[in-house]
Design an enzyme around this catalytic site. Sequence first.
Site, short mmCIF file in Angstrom:
data_model
loop_
_atom_site.label_atom_id
_atom_site.label_comp_id
_atom_site.label_asym_id
_atom_site.label_seq_id
_atom_site.Cartn_x
_atom_site.Cartn_y
_atom_site.Cartn_z
N CYS A 39 0.84 -1.20 0.00
CA CYS A 39 0.00 0.00 0.00
C CYS A 39 0.88 1.25 0.00
CB CYS A 39 -0.92 -0.01 1.22
SG CYS A 39 -1.78 1.54 1.46
N CYS A 99 0.61 3.40 3.21
CA CYS A 99 1.29 2.76 4.36
C CYS A 99 2.79 3.03 4.26
CB CYS A 99 1.04 1.25 4.38
SG CYS A 99 -0.58 0.78 5.02
N ASP A 116 0.04 16.76 -1.50
CA ASP A 116 -0.29 15.91 -2.64
C ASP A 116 0.74 16.15 -3.76
OD1 ASP A 116 -3.19 14.44 -3.61
OD2 ASP A 116 -1.74 14.98 -5.18
N HIS A 150 -3.38 1.18 8.49
CA HIS A 150 -4.33 0.92 7.40
C HIS A 150 -5.67 0.49 8.00
CE1 HIS A 150 -4.71 0.05 2.96
NE2 HIS A 150 -5.86 -0.39 3.46
N ASN A 199 -12.49 10.54 -1.31
CA ASN A 199 -13.06 9.76 -2.40
C ASN A 199 -13.26 8.32 -1.93
OD1 ASN A 199 -13.13 11.81 -4.40
ND2 ASN A 199 -10.91 11.64 -4.65
N GLY A 209 -13.42 8.10 -8.20
CA GLY A 209 -12.05 8.23 -8.70
C GLY A 209 -10.99 7.92 -7.66
N HIS A 250 -6.37 3.40 0.75
CA HIS A 250 -5.99 3.60 2.17
C HIS A 250 -6.70 4.91 2.49
CE1 HIS A 250 -2.59 3.87 5.42
NE2 HIS A 250 -3.42 4.88 5.63
N HIS A 310 -8.04 8.40 3.04
CA HIS A 310 -7.30 9.66 3.10
C HIS A 310 -8.25 10.81 2.86
CE1 HIS A 310 -7.13 8.15 -1.07
NE2 HIS A 310 -7.23 9.42 -1.45
P1 5GP Z 1 -7.56 9.62 -4.57
O1 5GP Z 1 -7.76 9.85 -6.03
O2 5GP Z 1 -7.32 8.16 -4.25
O3 5GP Z 1 -8.63 10.22 -3.71
O4 5GP Z 1 -6.27 10.44 -4.18
C1 5GP Z 1 -4.99 9.95 -4.22
C2 5GP Z 1 -4.09 11.17 -4.23
O5 5GP Z 1 -2.78 10.76 -3.93
C3 5GP Z 1 -4.03 11.89 -5.58
O6 5GP Z 1 -4.45 13.24 -5.43
C4 5GP Z 1 -2.57 11.77 -6.00
O7 5GP Z 1 -2.07 12.94 -6.64
C5 5GP Z 1 -1.87 11.51 -4.68
N1 5GP Z 1 -0.67 10.70 -4.80
C6 5GP Z 1 -0.52 9.56 -5.52
N2 5GP Z 1 0.73 9.08 -5.38
C7 5GP Z 1 1.38 9.93 -4.55
C8 5GP Z 1 2.71 9.97 -4.01
O8 5GP Z 1 3.56 9.11 -4.27
N3 5GP Z 1 3.03 11.01 -3.19
C9 5GP Z 1 2.12 11.99 -2.87
N4 5GP Z 1 2.52 12.95 -2.07
N5 5GP Z 1 0.85 11.97 -3.35
C10 5GP Z 1 0.49 10.96 -4.18
ZN ZN Z 2 -2.27 1.41 3.64
#
Ligand code: 5GP
Ligand code: ZN
Length: 113
Positions: A3, A6, A29, A45, A87, A93, A98, A100
């Site tokens: 993950c 994690c 982000d 998690h 989300n 999307g 995990h 957030h």
């Molecule tokens: P979701 O679309 O699942 O709600 O949001 C996941 C978020 O994690 C996205 O906004 C994406 O830009 C961010 N994200 C994905 N991989 C990484 C990473 O390796 N580091 C950071 N800081 N953010 C990430």
């Molecule tokens: Zn996790």
Amino acid sequence: MDCLFCKIAAGEIPSKKIYEDETVYAFYDIQPAAPVHFLVIPKAHVMDSCAQADESGAQIVGHIFQVIAQLARQLGLEEGGYRVVTNCGENAGQTVRHIHFHVLGGGPLGTMA
Ligand code: 5GP
Ligand code: ZN
């Protein structure tokens, strides 16, 4: 478990940390969708998404909202206002399973359905 969040919470994958305590980690982000865009996660998690919320998860989610309020104040988002988004699943999307919370602010965000 393989993950991404994690690993970020454990420091195995680098991130731009804003805050951490025993149970929560906050970081910027990687692909900001607003002038200020950070994520707040439980270090453990505890849930893939809010779809798994139950009584046992109530405490950590409540704590996360306290941390969000504190960080929003510290980062100067409180006055102009900000948005908190989680989300949940495919249609929303969600890409990282995990739980957030996105915190977006620093300028007008537009309307949302
Ligand atoms: P979701 O679309 O699942 O709600 O949001 C996941 C978020 O994690 C996205 O906004 C994406 O830009 C961010 N994200 C994905 N991989 C990484 C990473 O390796 N580091 C950071 N800081 N953010 C990430
Ligand atoms: Zn996790």
